[in-house]
Every structure is written in structure tokens, then in C-alpha cells.
Design a protein around this motif. Structure first.
Motif, short mmCIF file in Angstrom:
data_model
loop_
_atom_site.label_atom_id
_atom_site.label_comp_id
_atom_site.label_asym_id
_atom_site.label_seq_id
_atom_site.Cartn_x
_atom_site.Cartn_y
_atom_site.Cartn_z
N GLU A 1 -20.58 58.02 -20.53
CA GLU A 1 -20.32 58.01 -21.97
C GLU A 1 -21.58 57.65 -22.75
O GLU A 1 -21.83 58.19 -23.83
CB GLU A 1 -19.20 57.01 -22.29
N SER B 1 -23.11 60.33 -25.31
CA SER B 1 -22.93 60.02 -26.73
C SER B 1 -24.24 59.69 -27.45
O SER B 1 -24.27 59.55 -28.67
CB SER B 1 -21.95 58.86 -26.90
N THR B 2 -25.34 59.55 -26.69
CA THR B 2 -26.64 59.24 -27.29
C THR B 2 -27.70 60.29 -26.99
O THR B 2 -28.70 60.39 -27.70
CB THR B 2 -27.17 57.88 -26.78
N LEU C 1 -19.41 52.79 -28.97
CA LEU C 1 -20.12 52.61 -27.71
C LEU C 1 -20.62 51.18 -27.59
O LEU C 1 -20.51 50.57 -26.52
CB LEU C 1 -21.31 53.58 -27.63
N PHE D 1 -24.54 66.74 -25.17
CA PHE D 1 -24.82 66.00 -26.41
C PHE D 1 -25.58 66.90 -27.39
O PHE D 1 -25.24 66.96 -28.58
CB PHE D 1 -25.65 64.75 -26.11
#
Length: 280
Positions: free
Chosen positions: A131, A135-136, A173, A232
Motif C-alpha cells: 500500500e 499510494s506514493t 496511509l 501509481f
């Protein structure tokens, strides 16, 4: 007089040079592997432009992919440059890819299945690592920069290859990271650690992800950390439509590198063509 030979002594010195100039562990290992491959093929012979060309032809005969061969040539060129040898390997000319191979493209649904499967198996650390990367958009080599302090600030300062860039961490997050750190009794420093308190290696993260494939029902070829970074990038671009901003987030010095992440699949391309009003 230059000997134009590859040996353990100059390989060791080259490795020290790479470390001193901030090369990542993965980059160093790849350079070592590719240069040793060339050295083993040379069998102690004197390196020359002709021998480099013959090695390139040998790799083609062994059915190496063109991109793989060029990456191997880049490694030996870096070594030649450091040794101050006057010749360089010539790269294969590759036509720019128009389509992305759907057999290797990780979808959002497959990503979620991987995360959910890891959670069901009690692999909380692995699910959170996936994750975090997805997510980054960070590289797997940048995972050690995800610290308790970074989660509290909402951003991580990443220093690699002599460059510093700031990565913002989504609030959700951060909450997950701090909750995990608290449960692991980690008050400061890196969040993703081994039982011995050391940072996880990229190899371990890669192996743990591969072990999920069958249980998550995702093809083995699609599951590797860098594919999370690609997911991403595609998702970020669909939302922002800003390739320049995406390049900054990913830490690319060239937008052309970022464009590679955004190549559409053949299915998407055909769907677009079907909608063009150009047939009677």
C-alpha cells in the motif's frame, strides 16, 4: 600501459566507487552481475571494441530481450568509463514501444487482491508495504525512508544517488503506518524492519510478494514491486493529466522516462480507435 582486462581487483575498486557516489544496492548488484557476465564470456582475453560487439551478438543469440541487452551494455560502459578506456559498447537501436504488454500490467483490482490476501494471511507488514509503494509511487529501494518521523510529518525526505526529494504521504496511509509502528513497539526510525531490527531488503520484499501470487489469483509475471509504482503512475496521471508533475513525484529527471510508465495497452488503443468516427 592499460591492460584492458576485467579482474576481481578492478571490479572491487569499481564497486567501492559506485558506493561512494551513492549508487543503490540494487544498481551495484546489477552492475556487478552484468560486468561479471561479460568477464566470464571474455575468459581472460583482452577487452576490445570487437570483443564487445561479439558479446552483444552472443547475447542476441541467447534470446535476451533488446532492453535487457542495452541495460547490460550500459553497465559495462560505466565500467569502461571508470577505467578510462577509450571505447564504448554501442547500444541496440530499439523502436519506441507503442503498447504496454497487458500480460505484465497489474490492474487495480489485482493489486487490491494482493493486499487483501496478505492481510488474510496475517502478513500485515507486507500488505502495508504494498500500500505504501502503490499510494506514493516510491521505489522499493526507498522503503527504508518511510520512518515513524516521516509518518508523523506526513512526508518523507528521500536521499539517493546524491539527490534529495520530498514524498508526501496520504493522511490515511500515515494513520496506518503509525498504528503499525505502535503495535510493533517502534517509537522512531524505519517502520518496515526484520526481526533483527534491520531494514527489509528489496529481495525479501520481492520474494514475499511473489509468494502471494497463487493465493491471490494473480499471474506471477505481474507481481513485483516496480509494478506497484507503475500502477501509481497511471492512476496519478488519469487524475491529474499532468505528466510534468508526475515526473517530479516519481523523481525522474526526464519526462521521456515518465512517458514509458504511461504507455497504453493494446486493448485501450483499439477501444479508442473503435470510437473514432472515420468509417462510413
Amino acid at each position: 600501459m592499460k591492460s584492458y582486462q576485467i579482474n576481481e581487483a578492478n571490479m572491487k575498486q569499481f564497486t567501492q566507487y559506485l558506493r561512494g557516489h551513492g549508487a543503490s544496492t540494487g544498481t551495484i548488484e546489477k552492475y556487478q552481475r552484468d560486468i561479471r557476465s561479460f568477464g566470464e564470456w571474455m575468459k581472460g582475453r583482452k577487452v576490445s571494441p570487437e570483443k564487445v560487439t561479439q558479446w552483444k551478438e552472443f547475447l542476441l543469440e541467447q534470446d535476451y530481450g533488446h532492453s535487457t541487452i542495452n541495460s547490460m551494455l550500459a553497465a559495462v560502459n560505466a565500467f569502461f568509463r571508470w577505467m578510462e578506456w577509450e571505447f564504448r559498447a554501442k547500444f541496440l537501436r530499439i523502436q519506441r514501444k507503442i503498447f504496454r504488454d497487458p500480460a505484465r500490467e497489474l490492474t487495480k483490482q489485482e493489486y487490491f487482491r494482493l493486499v487483501e490476501t496478505a492481510e488474510k494471511l496475517g502478513q500485515e507488514r507486507l500488505s502495508l508495504i504494498m500500500e505504501t509503494i502503490c499510494s506514493t509511487g516510491i521505489r522499493v529501494s526507498e522503503v527504508p525512508f518511510i520512518t515513524v518521523e516521516a509518518a508523523k510529518r506526513g512526508k518523507a525526505e528521500i536521499f539517493l544517488k546524491g539527490k534529495i526529494r520530498t514524498i508526501f504521504l496520504p493522511h490515511k496511509l500515515c494513520r496506518k503506518l503509525l498504528c503499525y509502528a505502535k503495535n510493533q513497539k517502534t517509537a522512531s526510525g524505519g517502520i518496515f524492519l526484520t526481526r533483527n531490527g534491520k531494514n527489509l531488503s528489496r529481495k525479501q520484499i520481492w520474494a514475499e510478494m511473489k509468494a502471494l501470487c497463487q493465493k491471490a489469483g494473480v499471474m506471477h509475471e505481474k507481481v513485483f514491486p516496480h509494478n506497484l509504482r507503475h500502477l501509481f503512475a497511471r492512476t496519478f496521471y488519469k487524475t491529474s493529466q499532468d505528466v510534468v508533475k508526475l515526473a517530479d513525484v516519481l523523481g525522474h529527471s526526464s519526462i521521456e522516462t515518465t512517458r514509458i510508465y504511461l504507455i497504453s495497452s493494446g486493448t485501450e488503443h483499439i477501444g479508442l480507435m473503435e470510437r473514432l468516427p472515420l468509417l462510413l
